[in-house]
Design a protein around this motif. Structure first.
Motif, PDB file in Angstrom:
ATOM      1  N   SER A 203      18.687  84.919  65.739  1.00  0.00           N
ATOM      2  CA  SER A 203      17.702  85.669  65.715  1.00  0.00           C
ATOM      3  C   SER A 203      17.420  85.881  67.375  1.00  0.00           C
ATOM      4  O   SER A 203      17.720  85.273  68.219  1.00  0.00           O
ATOM      5  CB  SER A 203      16.529  85.072  65.265  1.00  0.00           C
ATOM      6  N   SER A 208      16.386  80.841  65.059  1.00  0.00           N
ATOM      7  CA  SER A 208      16.959  80.693  63.894  1.00  0.00           C
ATOM      8  C   SER A 208      18.334  81.410  63.728  1.00  0.00           C
ATOM      9  O   SER A 208      18.500  81.911  64.700  1.00  0.00           O
ATOM     10  CB  SER A 208      16.080  81.235  62.664  1.00  0.00           C
ATOM     11  N   TYR A 210      21.041  83.867  61.183  1.00  0.00           N
ATOM     12  CA  TYR A 210      20.987  84.263  59.984  1.00  0.00           C
ATOM     13  C   TYR A 210      22.432  84.146  59.387  1.00  0.00           C
ATOM     14  O   TYR A 210      23.391  84.078  60.304  1.00  0.00           O
ATOM     15  CB  TYR A 210      20.872  85.957  59.932  1.00  0.00           C
ATOM     16  N   ILE A 234      21.321  87.279  52.251  1.00  0.00           N
ATOM     17  CA  ILE A 234      21.174  87.079  53.573  1.00  0.00           C
ATOM     18  C   ILE A 234      20.282  85.893  53.719  1.00  0.00           C
ATOM     19  O   ILE A 234      19.094  85.963  53.288  1.00  0.00           O
ATOM     20  CB  ILE A 234      20.902  88.042  54.545  1.00  0.00           C
ATOM     21  N   ARG A 235      20.498  84.867  54.227  1.00  0.00           N
ATOM     22  CA  ARG A 235      19.855  83.721  54.459  1.00  0.00           C
ATOM     23  C   ARG A 235      19.400  83.340  55.983  1.00  0.00           C
ATOM     24  O   ARG A 235      20.151  83.833  56.595  1.00  0.00           O
ATOM     25  CB  ARG A 235      20.117  82.472  53.932  1.00  0.00           C
ATOM     26  N   ARG A 236      18.462  82.655  56.209  1.00  0.00           N
ATOM     27  CA  ARG A 236      18.018  82.294  57.571  1.00  0.00           C
ATOM     28  C   ARG A 236      17.974  80.785  57.746  1.00  0.00           C
ATOM     29  O   ARG A 236      17.133  80.299  56.903  1.00  0.00           O
ATOM     30  CB  ARG A 236      16.983  82.999  58.042  1.00  0.00           C
ATOM     31  N   VAL A 247      16.367  85.875  52.801  1.00  0.00           N
ATOM     32  CA  VAL A 247      15.579  86.990  53.949  1.00  0.00           C
ATOM     33  C   VAL A 247      15.793  88.122  53.072  1.00  0.00           C
ATOM     34  O   VAL A 247      14.747  88.923  52.824  1.00  0.00           O
ATOM     35  CB  VAL A 247      16.116  87.122  55.125  1.00  0.00           C
ATOM     36  N   ALA A 257      24.178  90.716  58.256  1.00  0.00           N
ATOM     37  CA  ALA A 257      22.765  90.588  59.023  1.00  0.00           C
ATOM     38  C   ALA A 257      22.816  90.985  60.272  1.00  0.00           C
ATOM     39  O   ALA A 257      23.550  90.511  61.149  1.00  0.00           O
ATOM     40  CB  ALA A 257      22.068  89.208  58.917  1.00  0.00           C
ATOM     41  N   LEU A 266      15.657  94.048  60.332  1.00  0.00           N
ATOM     42  CA  LEU A 266      16.785  93.532  60.186  1.00  0.00           C
ATOM     43  C   LEU A 266      17.545  94.553  59.350  1.00  0.00           C
ATOM     44  O   LEU A 266      17.385  95.259  58.602  1.00  0.00           O
ATOM     45  CB  LEU A 266      16.767  92.269  59.292  1.00  0.00           C
ATOM     46  N   TYR A 268      21.230  95.535  57.370  1.00  0.00           N
ATOM     47  CA  TYR A 268      22.291  94.975  56.907  1.00  0.00           C
ATOM     48  C   TYR A 268      22.900  96.082  55.524  1.00  0.00           C
ATOM     49  O   TYR A 268      22.541  97.068  55.673  1.00  0.00           O
ATOM     50  CB  TYR A 268      21.831  93.738  55.761  1.00  0.00           C
TER      51      TYR A 268
END
Length: 481
Positions: A203, A208, A210, A234-236, A247, A257, A266, A268
């Motif tokens: 990020s 964070s 992604y 997509i996770r964070r 996310v 991401a 964001l 994607y």
């Protein structure tokens, strides 16, 4: 930023390194040089002049003036407006997935130049190369810089019980050294987890990271995946606490991401029916919009070791997205949706070595086999009978295996069993005319004889053999006879 990453490193250090992790290679250890292969044959030089490419990962310089991309295993740079590209790397090594450092002085990329995929950096002004990771088995790809330029996150690929492996997200210091073993950032959900995990991206605030994760049910890889369902999310991960949140996802999945520099949006890739589309999400409201429907097909149904779609990038003002599709590089204005091509031209050459070939006798009269089946020890344990290439052999003690039957040219012999007294061996013989027949042969070897039962249907006949065996006390242990 430094305190956040320090917290992450302390958090990650409490986790055990994945089992089987090899020791890091020494930076000065001699070894195979991909760029200087020790071939006796001279290469053939092939020149090319192209304005299109396949599966090109790219990035935009922090000052917005240049664009870097990979093509045919080398890294190139071109003005953001387009033009003739200049090579940043060359040679026989396969270089890909370039990423500018936050200050624009370096480019990180994936390369096999030291043997196996590892993360390297290149100083743009001097051309100096530095190896960042030194893995020899659990190989890396998809580097992503932390906003302060101190760290690089990457996907580490390794094999588990799944034949073609899976991935984890690891963090490495950008200075690089021979003992730069890194720290695990995003653990697998379970030790047996075989689902794809990769495509890390920091990020903009550095708090964070992604990443993409296959979220289909269970721990094992699914071969027949329906891309209309949610294959990927997509996770964070919060680098201070280790907390992981979702996310983006939903039907069609979401991959690759790419956060905007201002941290508000964001970008994607999402599958819509049979097509891959470029989406952008407003991170404050969660509203997503489709911006481009002409992407090449992503790789959500496959293994995608190096990522599910090539890297793309925002311009520094967070207004435009630059990406590869249809063999070309495009620039898309997020507000209006206008798309323009960034033309590029690569004039270069490659050295092509002749294929390594060895003489192979396709049908030799004799050859060695190491494949044995149906091994059965004798009742007294002094011998073993087995099948290889349709012939039965007996091995006694340290002596060489000896052919059991002298009449097997008329069929394929298999599934041998010993008589309770060890004097005879029964087995199945198959040929296209008589199908399967049960036969017996003396344990010392020789000519075999068929048992009196109908041909074919070998499974049923074989299971009924105990009541039809030709020796006494067939259904009793030898001691009881």
């Amino acid at each position: 930023m430094k305190s956040t990453l320090r917290s992450c490193l302390l958090l990650c250090s409490s986790s055990l390194l994945a089992p089987g992790l090899p020791a890091a290679a020494s930076a000065d250890r001699p070894g195979w040089d991909v760029n200087r292969p020790d071939f006796s044959a001279a290469p053939v030089s092939a020149e090319f002049d192209v304005s299109e490419g396949t599966w090109m990962s790219l990035d935009v310089a922090p000052d917005g003036r240049h664009l870097v991309f990979d093509l045919l295993g080398d890294i190139y740079e071109v003005p953001l407006a387009g033009g003739v590209a200049r090579p940043l790397t060359s040679g026989h090594a396969w270089d890909m997935q370039p990423r500018y450092s936050p200050d624009g002085r370096h480019v990180a990329f994936t390369s096999d130049r030291a043997g196996g995929d590892n993360i390297w950096t290149l100083e743009r002004d001097s051309g100096e190369l530095r190896q960042i990771t030194f893995e020899t088995f659990r190989l890396l790809n998809n580097p992503s810089w932390s906003p302060d330029g101190q760290y690089l996150a990457a996907r580490k690929h390794f094999t588990t019980s799944r034949s073609l492996g899976t991935g984890e997200i690891w963090l490495y210091h950008a200075a690089g050294s021979g003992d730069n073993s890194g720290q695990l950032v995003v653990p697998r959900p379970s030790p047996t987890f075989q689902k794809e995990q990769g495509e890390p991206a920091f990020s903009p605030d550095g708090k964070s990271l992604y990443f993409s994760l296959n979220t289909t049910p269970g721990d094992t890889f699914i071969y027949h995946q329906d891309s209309n369902t949610e294959l990927f999310q997509i996770r964070r991960v919060d680098l201070a606490s280790g907390a992981v949140s979702t996310v983006a996802g939903g039907p069609g999945g979401t991959v690759r991401a790419t956060p905007s520099p201002d941290g508000k949006q964001l970008a994607y890739v999402k599958r819509v029916r049979a097509g891959s589309r470029l989406f952008v999400m407003d991170l404050a409201s969660g509203v997503e919009r489709m911006l481009f429907d002409g992407l090449d097909l992503d790789m959500q149904e496959t293994w995608a070791v190096h990522g599910l779609y090539p890297n793309m990038a925002w311009t520094p003002d967070s207004r435009d997205i630059v990406f590869w599709a249809q063999g070309r590089i495009w620039r898309l204005a997020v507000a209006s949706g206008d798309v323009t091509e960034i033309p590029f031209q690569v004039r270069d050459r490659r050295d092509i070595y002749p294929a390594v070939r060895f003489p192979v006798d396709v049908a030799p009269a004799k050859f060695s086999t190491r494949m044995v089946r149906f091994a059965q020890p004798s009742p007294d344990g002094s011998a073993v009978v087995f099948e290889s290439l349709g012939e039965l052999y007996v091995k006694r003690g340290d002596s060489a295996p000896r052919r059991l039957t002298t009449d097997s040219d008329s069929g394929f012999d298999y599934a041998p069993v010993w008589s309770p007294d060890g004097r005879e061996i029964l087995f199945l013989r198959w040929n296209d005319q008589n199908l399967s027949r049960v036969r017996s042969v003396a344990a010392r070897g020789g000519k075999s004889h068929p048992l009196d039962h109908p041909p074919g249907g070998s499974t049923r006949s074989w299971r009924s053999l105990p009541t039809a065996l030709p020796w006494p006390c067939a259904n009793s242990p030898p001691a009881a006879c």
